[in-house]
Design an enzyme around this catalytic site. Structure first.
Site, PDB file in Angstrom:
ATOM      1  N   SER A 103       0.943  -1.139   0.127  1.00  0.00           N
ATOM      2  CA  SER A 103      -0.150   0.160  -0.070  1.00  0.00           C
ATOM      3  C   SER A 103       1.041   1.288  -0.152  1.00  0.00           C
ATOM      4  CB  SER A 103      -0.986  -0.246   1.137  1.00  0.00           C
ATOM      5  OG  SER A 103      -1.956   0.745   1.004  1.00  0.00           O
ATOM      6  N   ASP A 208      -9.444  -6.042  -4.562  1.00  0.00           N
ATOM      7  CA  ASP A 208      -8.948  -4.834  -3.795  1.00  0.00           C
ATOM      8  C   ASP A 208      -9.900  -3.691  -4.155  1.00  0.00           C
ATOM      9  OD1 ASP A 208      -7.682  -2.685  -2.770  1.00  0.00           O
ATOM     10  OD2 ASP A 208      -5.704  -3.459  -3.351  1.00  0.00           O
ATOM     11  N   HIS A 236      -7.166  -5.988  -0.383  1.00  0.00           N
ATOM     12  CA  HIS A 236      -6.166  -5.177  -0.146  1.00  0.00           C
ATOM     13  C   HIS A 236      -4.936  -5.779   0.798  1.00  0.00           C
ATOM     14  CE1 HIS A 236      -3.942  -1.291  -0.629  1.00  0.00           C
ATOM     15  NE2 HIS A 236      -4.069  -1.094   0.871  1.00  0.00           N
TER      16      HIS A 236
END
Length: 254
Positions: A103, A208, A236
């Protein structure tokens, strides 16, 4: 082998990190927004091959146990994190190392690999993006209010930060990352991608909800020779939800 925790002074702040394993191949794990080694990488610290790898998971400044200082989001916060991460590994006496970035940590890892090519051995990123679109801003605003988060995701972060710091920092992050969308191309680090020369592995979760697939495809297209793996059921946090599969793929690549 056990996991040790310590702090080391880097660029004027005391950065917290966890370390395990005794392998020759050093690997730094870079957490996501509000993340820390402890909250974001349990299965990697526990189960990655300790004979092959020395694994370090850090808490970026203002996150986890790297407080003070409180977290802020100036325009160059990703570059600042990239410099902190690289300088941390050098302070720990690793001459060359690989980066595993999730991320926001993936964005940081992309920047570090582009700017410090002599130090980075290999690169793995997932749930990362090199630009911010209006659609992304809409998604980020959907997570601005932490009281609407699922209990499972919220609980460890509230325990670590207390509700006030957690809520305030999440709002500040949404504002900070949304500012990139004000540029004509929403650019975070697009121009740096062609500078990445190390072997690169991009993983993306087909489900995601935070990072649309186009971001992973863009990164793949702009890093020469990179590999892209789509995990159809992954969301995610695919490295936590499908830890065994993730660890296996990453170890094979490294």
């Amino acid at each position: 082998t056990s996991i040790t925790s310590a702090k080391i002074q880097v660029n004027g702040v005391h950065l917290h990190y966890q370390q395990t394993g005794e392998g020759n191949h050093a690997v730094l794990l870079l957490p996501g927004m509000l993340g820390s080694g402890q909250t974001d990488f349990g299965p990697q610290l526990k189960s990655m091959n300790k004979k092959l790898f020395t694994i370090v998971a850090w808490d970026p400044r203002g996150y986890g146990q790297s407080i003070p200082p409180p977290r802020d989001f100036p325009p160059d916060f990703f570059e600042r994190d990239a410099k902190d991460a690289v300088d941390l590994m050098q302070a720990l006496k690793f001459k060359k190392f690989s980066l595993l970035g999730w991320s926001d940590g993936g964005i940081t890892a992309l920047i570090a690999a582009a700017k410090y090519p002599a130090l980075i051995h290999k690169l793995v990123v997932w749930g990362a993006n090199a630009s911010v679109t209006q659609e992304d801003v809409r998604i980020y605003n959907g997570i601005r209010d932490v009281s609407k988060w699922s209990e499972k995701v919220k609980k460890p972060l509230e325990e670590m930060y207390g509700h006030k710091y957690f809520a305030k920092t999440c709002e500040a992050w949404v504002d900070g990352i949304s500012r990139f969308a004000e540029k004509s191309d929403g650019n975070i680090c697009q121009e740096l991608l062609p500078l990445i020369k190390c072997p690169t592995f991009i993983i993306h979760g087909g489900k995601d909800p935070l990072v649309p697939r186009a971001h992973a495809e863009y990164i793949h297209e702009n890093i020469k020779g990179s590999r892209l793996l789509l995990m159809p059921e992954g969301k995610h946090n695919l490295h936590l939800r499908f830890a065994d599969e993730f660890n296996r793929q990453v170890e094979e690549f490294l």
